[in-house]
Motif scaffolding. Structure first.
Motif, PDB file in Angstrom:
ATOM      1  N   ALA A  69     -37.795  62.356  75.995  1.00 14.06           N
ATOM      2  CA  ALA A  69     -37.323  62.652  77.352  1.00 14.06           C
ATOM      3  C   ALA A  69     -35.979  62.011  77.653  1.00 14.06           C
ATOM      4  CB  ALA A  69     -38.366  62.223  78.391  1.00 14.06           C
ATOM      5  N   ALA A  95     -48.222  55.021  86.148  1.00 13.54           N
ATOM      6  CA  ALA A  95     -46.793  55.241  86.370  1.00 13.54           C
ATOM      7  C   ALA A  95     -46.517  55.807  87.755  1.00 13.54           C
ATOM      8  CB  ALA A  95     -46.244  56.189  85.312  1.00 13.54           C
ATOM      9  N   MET A  98     -41.055  53.759  81.050  1.00 13.94           N
ATOM     10  CA  MET A  98     -41.995  54.551  80.252  1.00 13.94           C
ATOM     11  C   MET A  98     -41.275  55.214  79.088  1.00 13.94           C
ATOM     12  SD  MET A  98     -44.795  57.132  81.780  1.00 13.94           S
ATOM     13  CE  MET A  98     -45.719  58.305  80.809  1.00 13.94           C
ATOM     14  N   ILE A 143     -41.481  49.909  86.702  1.00 16.95           N
ATOM     15  CA  ILE A 143     -42.089  50.146  85.398  1.00 16.95           C
ATOM     16  C   ILE A 143     -41.077  50.912  84.560  1.00 16.95           C
ATOM     17  CG2 ILE A 143     -44.490  50.263  86.139  1.00 16.95           C
ATOM     18  CD1 ILE A 143     -44.033  53.273  86.474  1.00 16.95           C
ATOM     19  N   ARG A 175     -50.324  58.024  83.268  1.00 11.72           N
ATOM     20  CA  ARG A 175     -49.476  58.644  84.282  1.00 11.72           C
ATOM     21  C   ARG A 175     -49.887  58.216  85.688  1.00 11.72           C
ATOM     22  NH1 ARG A 175     -46.630  63.068  82.988  1.00 11.72           N
ATOM     23  NH2 ARG A 175     -47.338  64.160  84.842  1.00 11.72           N
ATOM     24  N   PHE A 186     -41.752  58.363  76.475  1.00 13.24           N
ATOM     25  CA  PHE A 186     -42.542  59.589  76.365  1.00 13.24           C
ATOM     26  C   PHE A 186     -42.626  60.046  74.915  1.00 13.24           C
ATOM     27  CE2 PHE A 186     -40.928  59.375  80.595  1.00 13.24           C
ATOM     28  CZ  PHE A 186     -41.922  59.904  81.400  1.00 13.24           C
ATOM     29  N   ARG A 210     -33.863  52.397  76.673  1.00 10.85           N
ATOM     30  CA  ARG A 210     -33.817  52.715  78.090  1.00 10.85           C
ATOM     31  C   ARG A 210     -34.853  51.894  78.853  1.00 10.85           C
ATOM     32  NH1 ARG A 210     -34.233  58.976  79.453  1.00 10.85           N
ATOM     33  NH2 ARG A 210     -36.365  58.613  78.821  1.00 10.85           N
TER      34      ARG A 210
END
Ligand code: ATP
Ligand code: MG
Lengths: 365, 270
Positions: free
Chosen positions: A85, A50, A79, A77, A47, A81, A146
């Motif tokens: 999410a 990120a 991510m 970037i 995190r 999860f 995504r």
């Protein structure tokens, strides 16, 4: 693709330090896995990369840009999860398009990018659905999609497979690996599952209590663990440990415990002699304990009492009582007849043994 | 035999309980409904006689005060709902997502307001309102309602946002949103069913509210609940007119029950 560099990165909550001076250089295009037990600070580290968590000290670079104070949206970037999410109120298509729309990409380009990603992941039939109409595996695939539509510099994964059942997890692991080939991107992957760490990573970073324990390729980590923690964390069944005394007789060193004695090869003896301690911890991988009597004189025999046997079809795992400690032996032929409470002969090749300091638990090399 | 008897007994008890519940809850409303369509002479013996009339409704709808009160209540409920939801959404989101001394003191404030009995602030409010010259105006009625809603519904709102996993907003941050964008474009739409349910509850609670209406409104800005009570006069109570007004006032609640209930339940279960 960009390289990612962490230099003396620290995270504190109040006065409580949860990540200690992390130094890590990730090459462009490299796939690095952070692995460790729950609460060891792997998610926090991810995190911080990120930008979802600010760093208490140190420097993080993506490419050649210091991103310490750059908000997540400007770090380029993506991510995935643990709980996927996905945006609950949007269709799969809109979920995939969201990031591109935020960057004011023309709609025709968005459509082609989304189409490319959905073909890659087999999501075409689901584009009009909302996330709650998808299974866990499908949601996970949308979350991967995504990421890839955006073509970012870095992929970050936070335990993406841990909500899936074992079979699906194995399948998705292979898909992620296949995806790596098609969309090569620098990746940081967090997991507490050592199988994922071993199979996915170019390099593996083992963490514990906010400290990096070892960084290396999967085989380096497996074959030459830096300390007892890494040795026990990586590998299933876990490595066996036994406290042994080193005894020298007529220039030959052997590791001994009650009813247990293994003569050590010369190089190993030299290393241990240099280290100096009398009592050390011996580590044996379960697959290195063999059933029966050694075929030549490279093996040392010992006997143990069988407590439990596990028949897996492809192999047998047996638990033995040797010198008052329990040892697991794996890769025993499934045809071998072993009955509980029986006393059996086992042997081990002394070259496969690992030694750890009794106090510091560091590997003796 | 015994099992059979027990079974019958259990069924009987169940039936009686249902009937009792029905009588307790539906009985008063039924009496109210019947009273509203009885002439003034028939209200004390509503189960006798067969004269029914809609004149009560015609009569109350011709009383300018009743119509005005309904309009006022409608305006007040609607504006209180919009304004308090605006504040409540912000307050609930803040309580759910951020920590710090500001959040803690805000939390403490609304907690204290919740524990203080409602009735104990009505009289001071009357004094404040007259002093400020907003007694018996929309503003004078609106502010206390908003305060009450914010105190009571911030908690529910916080619950809604607690139920929305923040990683959705993190994903939005990474996908190119600012902090505000993540709230506005991701968290808020996800909380929408809850917010809609809350809007209905909020509206009804102002519409049905009696104490503020009684103390803080007067002739200039009459409200439906306090107007209803004015059928109790020195010469007696006009039960038929009061019931007709009450039936009219019940309509919004009834509509919500019939059309919006599923929505409210889904929202509150979020
Ligand atoms: N907001 C916070 N305030 C205080 N401590 C925190 C906070 N967030 C995390 N921690 C602590 O930081 C440590 C590391 O947390 P982190 O989430 O990085 O662990 P993890 O390695 O990802 O574990 P897991 O496998 O359970 O996800 C934990 O001990 C946790 O209790
Ligand atoms: Mg974690």
């Amino acid at each position: 693709m960009a390289e990612v560099t962490l230099q003396d990165v620290v995270k504190k909550y109040g006065t409580f330090k949860v990540v200690h001076e992390v130094n890590l250089n990730i090459a462009a295009g490299e796939f690095v896995v952070l692995v460790g037990p729950s609460g060891c600070g792997k998610s926090t580290t991810l995190r911080m990369i990120a930008g979802l968590e600010n760093i208490s000290a140190g420097t993080i670079r993506i490419g050649d840009k210091v991103v310490n104070d750059v908000p997540p949206k400007d770090r380029d970037i993506a991510m995935v999860f643990q709980n996927y999410a996905l945006y609950q109120h949007m269709t799969v298509f809109d979920n995939l398009a969201f990031g591109l729309r935020n960057r004011k990409v023309p709609e025709t380009e968005i459509t082609s990018a989304v189409t490319r990603a959905t073909q890659m992941l087999g999501l075409e039939p689901l584009l009009a659905r909302k996330p709650f109409q998808l299974s866990g595996g499908q949601q996970q695939r949308v979350a991967l999609g995504r990421c890839i539509v955006r073509r970012p510099q870095v992929f970050l994964f936070d335990e993406p497979l841990s909500n899936l059942d074992a079979k699906l997890r194995a399948q998705m692991r292979i898909e992620i690996k296949a995806l790596r080939e098609r969309v090569p991107t620098t990746s940081v992957y967090v997991t507490h599952d050592q199988v994922e760490a071993m199979t996915l990573g170019d390099r593996v970073v083992v963490m514990k209590d906010g400290w990096i324990q070892q960084i290396g390729t999967p085989l380096q980590i497996y074959n030459r663990p830096a300390n007892r923690f890494v040795a026990s964390f990586i590998g299933a069944p876990a490595m066996n440990f036994m406290k042994v005394e080193l005894v020298e007789e007529l220039g030959v060193m052997s590791a001994q415990a009650e009813d247990f004695k293994v003569e050590l090869p010369l190089e190993q003896a030299a290393v241990l002699r240099k280290h100096g301690a009398k009592m050390v911890i011996l580590g044996i991988r379960p697959e290195h304990i063999r059933f029966g009597i050694p075929s030549d004189n490279s093996g040392s025999s010992f006997s143990g009492v069988v407590t439990v046997t596990e028949q897996l079809g492809s192999e047998q795992v047996i638990a033995l009582n040797v010198a008052d400690s329990t040892m697991m032996a794996s890769r025993i032929s499934p045809e071998t007849e072993v009955s509980p409470h029986a006393s059996v002969q086992m042997w081990v090749d002394a070259k496969t043994l690992q030694f750890f300091d009794d106090k510091t638990e560091m590997a003796i090399r | 035999m015994i099992a059979l008897a027990l079974h019958a007994l259990r069924r009987a008890i169940f039936a009686i309980s249902i009937a009792a519940i029905f009588v307790v809850f539906v009985g008063p409303i039924a009496i109210l409904g019947v009273t509203s369509i009885r002439p003034a002479s028939g209200v004390f013996y509503i189960w006798r006689g067969t004269n029914f009339t809609f004149n009560n409704f015609v009569e109350v709808l011709h009383q300018s005060q009743v119509v005005e009160a309904m309009w006022n209540s409608f305006v007040l409920s609607t504006s209180a709902t919009i304004l308090s939801l605006g504040i409540t959404v912000g307050s609930g989101y803040m309580l759910s997502r951020f920590g710090g001394w500001i959040q803690r003191s805000w939390f403490a404030t609304i907690y204290i307001f919740r524990t203080v009995p409602y009735i104990s602030w009505v009289l001071p409010l009357y004094l404040v309102n007259t002093r400020l010259g907003i007694y018996d105006t929309y503003v004078g009625l609106l502010l206390p309602h908003i305060a009450v809603h914010v105190c009571f519904f911030s908690w529910l709102m916080k619950g809604f946002f607690d139920g929305i996993n923040p990683s959705m907003e993190y994903a939005a941050l990474i996908d190119g949103c600012t902090r505000w964008g993540a709230f506005y474009r991701v968290a808020l739409p996800a909380a929408m069913p809850g917010i809609a349910a809350l809007a209905i509850l909020c509206w009804l609670s102002t519409w049905n509210e009696f104490l503020f209406a009684l103390i803080l409104s007067g002739k200039r800005t009459p409200l439906i609940t306090s107007t209803m009570a004015q059928f109790v006069t020195e010469t007696g109570t006009e039960w038929n007119l009061m019931s007709a007004t009450a039936v009219l006032a019940m309509m919004p609640a009834l509509l919500v029950t019939i059309f919006g209930q599923k929505y409210v339940i889904r929202g509150l279960r979020m």
